[in-house]
Design a protein around this motif. Structure first.
Motif, PDB file in Angstrom:
ATOM      1  N   LEU A  80       0.816  -1.302   0.255  1.00  8.55           N
ATOM      2  CA  LEU A  80       0.396  -0.099  -0.435  1.00  8.55           C
ATOM      3  C   LEU A  80       0.473   0.960   0.712  1.00  8.55           C
ATOM      4  O   LEU A  80       0.218   1.903  -0.638  1.00  8.55           O
ATOM      5  N   GLU A 139       0.870   4.069  -2.781  1.00  7.40           N
ATOM      6  CA  GLU A 139       0.148   4.812  -2.034  1.00  7.40           C
ATOM      7  C   GLU A 139       1.024   6.690  -2.458  1.00  7.40           C
ATOM      8  O   GLU A 139       1.280   7.278  -3.845  1.00  7.40           O
ATOM      9  N   ASP A 168      -6.746  -8.055  -3.513  1.00  8.07           N
ATOM     10  CA  ASP A 168      -6.984  -7.080  -2.164  1.00  8.07           C
ATOM     11  C   ASP A 168      -7.664  -6.708  -2.474  1.00  8.07           C
ATOM     12  O   ASP A 168      -8.197  -5.456  -3.263  1.00  8.07           O
ATOM     13  N   PRO A 169      -8.999  -6.895  -1.440  1.00 10.37           N
ATOM     14  CA  PRO A 169      -9.792  -5.901  -1.287  1.00 10.37           C
ATOM     15  C   PRO A 169      -9.241  -4.488  -1.435  1.00 10.37           C
ATOM     16  O   PRO A 169      -9.914  -2.909  -1.812  1.00 10.37           O
ATOM     17  N   ALA A 170      -7.992  -3.684  -0.627  1.00  9.08           N
ATOM     18  CA  ALA A 170      -7.379  -2.776  -0.404  1.00  9.08           C
ATOM     19  C   ALA A 170      -6.947  -2.096  -2.081  1.00  9.08           C
ATOM     20  O   ALA A 170      -7.362  -0.469  -1.814  1.00  9.08           O
ATOM     21  N   LEU A 171      -7.587  -2.856  -2.970  1.00 10.12           N
ATOM     22  CA  LEU A 171      -7.164  -2.012  -4.336  1.00 10.12           C
ATOM     23  C   LEU A 171      -8.513  -2.033  -4.941  1.00 10.12           C
ATOM     24  O   LEU A 171      -8.033  -0.968  -6.220  1.00 10.12           O
ATOM     25  N   GLU A 172      -9.653  -2.691  -4.731  1.00 12.14           N
ATOM     26  CA  GLU A 172     -10.669  -1.750  -5.209  1.00 12.14           C
ATOM     27  C   GLU A 172     -10.645  -0.381  -5.458  1.00 12.14           C
ATOM     28  O   GLU A 172     -11.711  -0.284  -6.665  1.00 12.14           O
ATOM     29  N   ARG A 177      -9.495   7.606  -2.213  1.00 14.48           N
ATOM     30  CA  ARG A 177      -9.219   7.332  -0.938  1.00 14.48           C
ATOM     31  C   ARG A 177      -8.535   5.566  -1.096  1.00 14.48           C
ATOM     32  O   ARG A 177      -8.979   5.083  -1.655  1.00 14.48           O
ATOM     33  N   LEU A 178      -7.471   5.489  -0.136  1.00 15.09           N
ATOM     34  CA  LEU A 178      -6.375   4.664   0.083  1.00 15.09           C
ATOM     35  C   LEU A 178      -6.037   4.118   1.369  1.00 15.09           C
ATOM     36  O   LEU A 178      -5.339   4.592   2.484  1.00 15.09           O
ATOM     37  N   GLY A 179      -6.855   3.676   1.554  1.00 17.54           N
ATOM     38  CA  GLY A 179      -7.043   2.971   3.052  1.00 17.54           C
ATOM     39  C   GLY A 179      -7.467   3.302   3.980  1.00 17.54           C
ATOM     40  O   GLY A 179      -8.818   4.223   3.550  1.00 17.54           O
ATOM     41  N   ASP A 180      -7.015   4.444   4.519  1.00 12.57           N
ATOM     42  CA  ASP A 180      -7.482   5.562   5.559  1.00 12.57           C
ATOM     43  C   ASP A 180      -6.889   7.124   5.184  1.00 12.57           C
ATOM     44  O   ASP A 180      -7.518   7.987   5.410  1.00 12.57           O
TER      45      ASP A 180
END
Length: 589
Positions: free
Chosen positions: A94, A98, A117-121, A138-141
């Motif tokens: 990540l 980023e 990975d759901p974080a890539l959505e 928005r990437l992660g938080d």
């Protein structure tokens, strides 16, 4: 096929359409394709279409890439742009994404599995938004500035992955798996490039010139539009505008002339390429035989890169000849034998005959000597169906019921053997494979009738109903005889397989490939180590040291036995040897 049907439907409905329409000519130009090839994209039509989907698609590409072709192209294409290469298992995935999104760098995720990975959505769905005049995602938080130069690629080494529908709607899945025709195109391009570099250079120069001319024409058109926009009064009084229009007209004529030259050059190249097609076809056939070996044993896996390096090496090092027919035969023989030697020496002894036979049959199938129906019959056999069969003739006391039923099934399944059940009672039916003789009935028997010699051209033969055909050894080719051996004398099949290979490919293809170190050394490269797979009690160290001594390298050999804590030591040894040119021998790997 889809494009052909689409063109036909358009013509049927009276919709204007180009007869030679293709996705490639519409969405890419020859200059761009040439640039992709220089960056490492294979030169076949399938790869070019895939590259169009990668570069023009609206969604980020996920490439099915078991042979690493797409991976090498993306690395070659984006390396100059600061490409970041990561895996889904990396801890800093990540963070890398980023930073790349923020400053507009390309990212390649390798070895993707069947899930993402759901974080890539947010990246896959391009969920960007404007806030305070800034384009963010928005990437992660956290919200990250989104640079429009950011590019995202994914490759999977799985040859047949099963992706869920929710993945298909997020990415463009592109299959880079090499096909037989695709590989044939690639190898044909390699052969033409190595054998006729003059035509390739001429084609490249013409593409560069046409591209430069098109750019000039575009610049003139832009200038004309600008002058028309700012023109005041009568435009016929504007001399500069009139001169620019004349320049545009002259340039258009020149470009049309060059386009005709390009078409003529392409036609020459196509004709020259077609002459080398048998070599490319042979290479493609051998590669897919080699790829199928993994079904026998998972250890037998050979990369396409290794295969093509051997292929080009044969072309570069084989005997040259100004006679094209002779040169083609040299290449066909050299490629077949080189591939057999290099692949065969890595096989277990019990699998070598199988490899030789598969190689031989595939070459014969490609040449049309063995049909697909004959091959399927040989491999799959007769369907186990319960059915009524003709009763065994009373005079055939030499046949048991099982053999008679098998003979009936063989005749019914394959037209090649039509009439064999009639002949079995009227004349001797026997075939020979090398020194082995298969006799389906006695050589002499009461009730046999004389059979005349068949004509040279069997298609002109006329046989009266109920009369025997005879002379089966002349009627059947080698593979058809081998099929009879498989069904009626299966215990002799292995011996006959070797004889069959010798008769069709040569003695070299049933002998063990040379495994002496001087021969192996010739096939090595600095990036391809030599791996010894040892059986109990064997040790190649003594032979290796003798070879090193013969080459005056005895003092430059470094040997280390791997074990706990020896990994870093071995790495340092290899790093030092890369700089000094020494040899490293790792034991107990």
């Amino acid at each position: 096929m889809l494009v052909t049907e689409w063109i036909g439907k358009c013509q049927e409905l009276g919709i204007p359409v180009s007869e030679d329409f293709s996705l490639v000519t519409t969405l890419a130009d020859p200059f761009e394709i040439r640039q992709w090839n220089l960056e490492g994209l294979p030169r076949d039509a399938v790869s070019t279409e895939n590259a169009v989907l990668v570069t023009k698609g609206r969604r980020w590409p996920l490439m099915i890439d078991p042979q690493d072709q797409a991976n090498r192209w993306i690395v070659g294409r984006e390396r100059k742009n600061g490409l970041k290469i990561v895996k889904l298992t990396d801890k800093n995935l990540l963070r890398t994404l980023e930073n790349a999104i923020r400053i507009g760098l390309p990212v390649l995720i390798e070895e993707v599995g069947e899930t993402l990975d759901p974080a890539l959505e947010p990246i896959l769905l391009k969920q960007t938004f404007m806030q305070g005049g800034r384009l963010l995602i928005r990437l992660g938080d956290s919200d990250v500035d989104y640079d429009k130069n950011f590019r995202f690629y994914m490759t999977s080494k799985l040859s047949n992955p099963h992706y869920m529908p929710e993945i298909f709607i997020k990415v463009t899945i592109i299959n880079f798996t090499v096909t037989r025709l695709g590989l044939e195109d690639q190898l044909l391009a390699d052969v033409t490039r190595l054998e006729r570099p003059d035509l390739e250079e001429q084609r490249n120069a013409l593409i560069m010139k046409i591209n430069a001319d098109k750019q000039k024409l575009k610049d003139i058109e832009d200038k004309i539009l600008k002058m028309l926009f700012h023109s005041e009064g009568n435009i016929l009084d504007d001399e500069e505008l009139i001169e620019t229009l004349n320049d545009s007209k002259v340039m258009s004529k020149e470009i049309n002339i060059r386009l005709k030259e390009a078409e003529e050059t392409e036609e020459k190249i196509s004709k020259a390429r077609a002459k080398y097609l048998p070599v490319a076809t042979r290479g493609s056939v051998i590669y897919f035989v080699t790829a199928d070996l993994s079904v026998i044993d998972p250890m037998y896996q050979y990369s396409l890169k290794y295969f093509t390096s051997l292929f080009t090496k044969v072309i570069e090092t084989s005997e040259k000849s100004s006679d094209l027919e002779k040169r083609l035969q040299i290449l066909l023989d050299g490629i077949t034998l080189t591939m057999y030697n290099n692949i065969g020496r890595g096989l277990f002894e019990r699998h070598k005959v199988c490899f030789s036979f598969m190689l031989c049959v595939e070459i014969m199938k490609q040449a049309g000597v063995v049909t697909l129906e004959e091959w399927n019959f040989f491999i799959r056999g007769i369907p186990p169906l319960e059915k009524e069969r003709p009763k065994k003739p009373a005079q055939c006391t030499f046949l048991d019921d099982a053999t008679w039923n098998l003979l009936v099934d063989v005749e019914e399944t394959m037209p090649t053997y039509a009439g064999i059940t009639n002949d079995i009672k009227l004349t001797a039916v026997n075939v020979s494979v090398g020194s082995f003789q298969l006799r389906l009935n006695p050589l002499h028997f009461q009730g046999y009738v004389p059979v005349p010699e068949p004509p040279e051209d069997l298609s002109t033969e006329e046989i009266q109903p109920g009369a025997p055909k005879g002379h089966w050894n002349k009627r059947l080719n080698g593979f058809q005889k081998l099929t009879l051996v498989k069904y009626f004398e299966p215990e002799a099949l292995i011996e006959c397989l070797s004889t069959f290979v010798v008769e069709n490919l040569g003695e070299s293809f049933v002998e063990n490939p040379p495994t002496n170190l001087p021969a192996l050394y010739q096939d090595m490269a600095k990036t391809a180590p030599l791996i010894f797979i040892l059986s109990s009690g064997s040790d190649p160290m003594a032979a290796f040291l003798r070879f090193a001594k013969d080459r005056d390298y005895e003092e430059r050999v470094h040997s280390i036995s791997l074990g706990q804590g020896q990994g870093p030591v071995a790495e340092k040894l290899i790093s030092a040897a890369q700089k000094s040119g020494d040899w490293v021998f790792l034991q107990n790997c």
